[in-house]
Enzyme design. Structure first.
Site, PDB file in Angstrom:
ATOM      1  CD  GLU A  28      34.097  55.797 -72.939  1.00  0.00           C
ATOM      2  OE1 GLU A  28      34.791  55.532 -71.956  1.00  0.00           O
ATOM      3  OE2 GLU A  28      32.886  55.551 -73.016  1.00  0.00           O
ATOM      4  CG  ASP A  29      34.062  52.294 -76.457  1.00  0.00           C
ATOM      5  OD1 ASP A  29      34.639  52.973 -75.593  1.00  0.00           O
ATOM      6  OD2 ASP A  29      33.129  51.518 -76.196  1.00  0.00           O
TER       7      ASP A  29
END
Length: 755
Positions: A101-102
């Site tokens: 996600e990051d």
């Protein structure tokens, strides 16, 4: 991504890069040490690779607190391993859970480096990231569906998510107050019940206490201090109670551990709120827990009952409070034998008897099952039964997101009963289940055609509420069809969901006909359908939603009156209004009537609540909880831009925090000059003249304005409900204290509309 992350931290750690590296390495070695001391197969190499990979991926990123971001995945891995008891696959997934996600890495990259299983867990965690809830109700429900669907595929995804949430709650200090409310509300609304259902008792308790700490800081501190202050007295009572039991257990030759289990701060507060009692009157502050060692699982049940017999030889048993969770374990796998006996100080004390295996399953939930190599046995099939129920609801979701969440929540926190079919099949159902719940549990077709039931061979209506141990037979008729009021008889989420689905299908032609009537009415009156129009129609005709309105129109139970069309047409549709608009503008400049101006609300600042009966106020009071100055409250910005005020303990507030987190406001009361309505309930022993004394005390001595007084006496006991106008909670506390000093008054406490 966790709620505490940020690339521009507000508080920086004063550590050099070398010191930070040493800190990160030490934290990771702590995870490894815990893993190596567990029963799991030792796969250190892959865990070390996952750590190095995650550390490199998150390089340079920091959390809101200023610490290196990698410390968060390490902490989640430590909770997953040491507090939940998961193995190497889950530890790797926890270390990598924010990478996709990051950062630039994809699930395919994770699969290439660590294999398919770890990649699937990371993909599942990425799907449900950012909390369960988004900004829109449909998005919230959708994310929750994803969470539960993933959970039914691999339970470890939710267990790691639980570890993630627990670490976020432990580090919530660095967040702004409105974010704390949102996250604490979401935790209490969904995560704590989910932990309860999965048997993660220790985590559920900590999540509740942490949520309570941020929502009611003053009450949390007060109760914590009261627990500390009463510790010496409590220990003395416990020692007097436990010594004779310990002597008996030693005489029986058992290896055991005995301890006092203190109620959590949150559960003490809940009891004080629901029972309207002060801290000093919460008598069941602790229970005694006996955990015995036993290598042979087959002997556990017999040993539990031997200990039960030994205790009841010493103390008087409460006959209605024995709970045998060994013969019939709870759906979350919990097993124990509970009994309640009269202690030496005259108060009832609960004793919980468990084997070491039962204790670990009670604290760690289903994670502990893998340790004991319980295969597809009774406990695991209980979980699968619950997961299949969840899947069943997911296949037919509620159209309204909040209904959907509430329906699921029904099954998360419900206390259970066990009933039997005529063939002896055992069914676990929520408390307050009816014959109709059993019918839907067996099959939707049986539910649709249920007309009555036989409970313990006696004929009963389908609305009959069941008790544990009942034998239930369902009676059906092909001529029977589902009725809308059946929803009032149901306690299980599956049955409610299925009934609504059936009713929607049956009502579809009627709803369609109502929709056509509505659209024709708008077309005939040259009105364009939009949110403003439907809101006015629903408000005028008093219907909750479009579906209810269309159903009533389709059935002929409602009509759209001609006068309504005038208020629905926009002012600009008339040529005269266009000509007169400038004149109207000029007139309004000279008028003395002040229209209230809505202030722009800064969501990041603490909103000051100003209330004055003469000059108006800048918030809207809600009937659901009726807070007064001094209550812990929060603001919620509604669709009209008004700040609605709710007590933090209000169930409606829980839903708003969980569902519309970005609209939550941190608030504080200004110096008030207005009066607020509060309700007080008084109970006591009736005597001549007591009502006169109560009224004199309130009106004459305290000069408080009474708005309502309902009193009812039955034999020697009276109940009085009182509505008074007060400035703040101190006045209510003082009032209740003085009322309790009147001879005959046993109890005086504030109540709200929720009760």
């Amino acid at each position: 991504m966790t709620p505490n992350d940020s690339t521009s931290p507000t508080v920086r750690y004063k550590l050099s890069p070398e010191e930070e590296d040493r800190l990160v390495e030490a934290e990771f070695q702590d995870v490894l040490a815990g893993y190596l001391s567990s029963n799991h197969r030792k796969k250190v190499e892959i865990i070390e690779r996952a750590f190095r990979f995650a550390k490199e991926a998150h390089k340079g990123i920091r959390r809101r607190s200023g610490e290196p971001y990698i410390l968060h995945p390490i902490a989640v891995a430590k909770i997953a391993s040491q507090e939940i008891g998961l193995g190497s696959t889950s530890i790797c997934a926890a270390l990598l859970h924010d990478v996709v996600e990051d950062t630039e890495y994809t699930v395919e990259d994770i699969e290439q480096h660590f294999g398919k299983k770890i990649a699937q867990l990371v993909a599942g965690l990425t799907k449900i990231s950012g909390g369960i809830f988004g900004d829109k109700a449909s998005a919230q429900a959708e994310k929750f569906r994803k969470l539960l669907l993933t959970m039914s595929e691999d339970i470890r995804v939710v267990l790691i998510k639980m570890a993630d949430r627990l670490h976020n709650m432990r580090t919530l200090d660095s967040m702004s107050p409105n974010k704390q409310y949102k996250i604490a509300g979401e935790t209490l609304y969904i995560y704590a019940p989910l932990a309860h259902r999965l048997g993660l008792f220790a985590i559920k308790t900590e999540l509740e206490d942490l949520s309570f700490k941020y929502e009611h800081p003053a009450a949390y501190e007060r109760i914590s201090n009261q627990i500390k202050a009463s510790e010496a007295r409590r220990s003395a009572v416990y020692n007097d109670f436990s010594e004779p039991i310990k002597e008996k257990l030693v005489g029986m030759g058992l290896k055991y551990e005995a301890k006092a289990r203190l109620k959590s701060v949150y559960s003490i507060w809940r009891k004080m709120e629901t029972k309207h009692v002060p801290f000093e009157e919460v008598y069941d502050l602790y229970a005694m827990r006996i955990i015995f060692e036993c290598d042979d699982q087959a002997k556990e049940k017999a040993i539990c009952w031997q200990i039960y017999s030994a205790i009841t030889d010493i103390y008087r048993l409460h006959p209605e409070r024995t709970r045998d969770w060994i013969s019939n374990p709870k759906a979350n796998g919990y097993q124990a034998l509970h009994l309640t006996v009269m202690g030496p100080d005259g108060n009832w004390i609960e004793v919980q008897i468990r084997s070491r295996r039962m204790d670990e399953i009670a604290e760690l939930g289903f994670a502990a099952h893998w340790k004991y190599k319980i295969g597809e046995g009774d406990e695991e099939s209980e979980l699968n039964a619950w997961l299949s129920t969840i899947k069943d609801i997911l296949d037919n979701p509620e159209p309204n997101a909040i209904d959907f969440l509430d329906t699921l929540k029904l099954n998360l926190f419900a206390s259970e009963i066990v009933v039997f079919t005529p063939k002896g099949e055992l069914l676990t159902l929520p408390n307050n289940s009816t014959v109709l719940d059993v019918a839907f549990e067996l099959h939707s077709e049986i539910g649709m055609h249920c007309i009555a039931g036989k409970v313990n061979h006696k004929l009963v209506p389908l609305s009959h509420r069941l008790h544990s141990g009942d034998q239930v037979e369902v009676l059906t008729s092909q001529s029977q069809t589902p009725k809308p009021d059946w929803v009032n008889y149901l306690a299980t989420a599956k049955a409610k969901s299925r009934l609504r689905q059936l009713m929607r299908r049956e009502m579809a032609p009627v709803i369609e006909q109502g929709r056509e009537i509505y659209e024709k009415y708008l077309a005939d009156n040259s009105i364009t359908d939009n949110n403003s129009v439907i809101t006015k129609v629903l408000g005028t005709l008093r219907y909750d939603n479009r579906e209810a309105l269309f159903t009533a129109l389709g059935r002929g139970e409602a009509t759209l009156p001609d006068y309504l069309a005038k208020s629905l047409r926009p002012a600009s549709s008339s040529i005269f209004s266009k000509i007169l608009r400038p004149l109207k503008g000029k007139k309004s400049q000279n008028t003395d009537i002040k229209t209230p101006t809505k202030r722009k609300v800064n969501m990041k600042e603490t909103y000051v609540l100003e209330y004055d009966e003469k000059n108006g106020h800048n918030f809207k009071l809600c009937d659901c909880c009726s807070p007064v100055p001094g209550d812990d409250v929060m603001g919620w910005v509604n669709d009209d831009g008004e700040v609605e005020l709710h007590a933090l303990s209000c169930p409606r507030a829980s839903v708003l925090k969980a569902s519309y987190g970005k609209r939550i406001l941190n608030t504080r009361w200004a110096e008030q000059s207005g009066l607020f309505l509060a309700e007080v309930r008084i109970e006591g022993i009736d005597r001549f003249g007591i009502l006169q004394e109560i009224i004199q005390m309130i009106s004459m001595h305290l000069a408080i304005d009474i708005r309502k007084l309902d009193i009812e006496a039955e034999k020697e006991v009276f109940h009085c409900d009182l509505a008074v106008r007060v400035h703040d909670t101190k006045v209510i506390t003082d009032l209740c204290s003085k009322l309790r000093n009147i001879r005959g008054v046993q109890r005086a406490a504030r109540v709200n509309h929720l009760e």
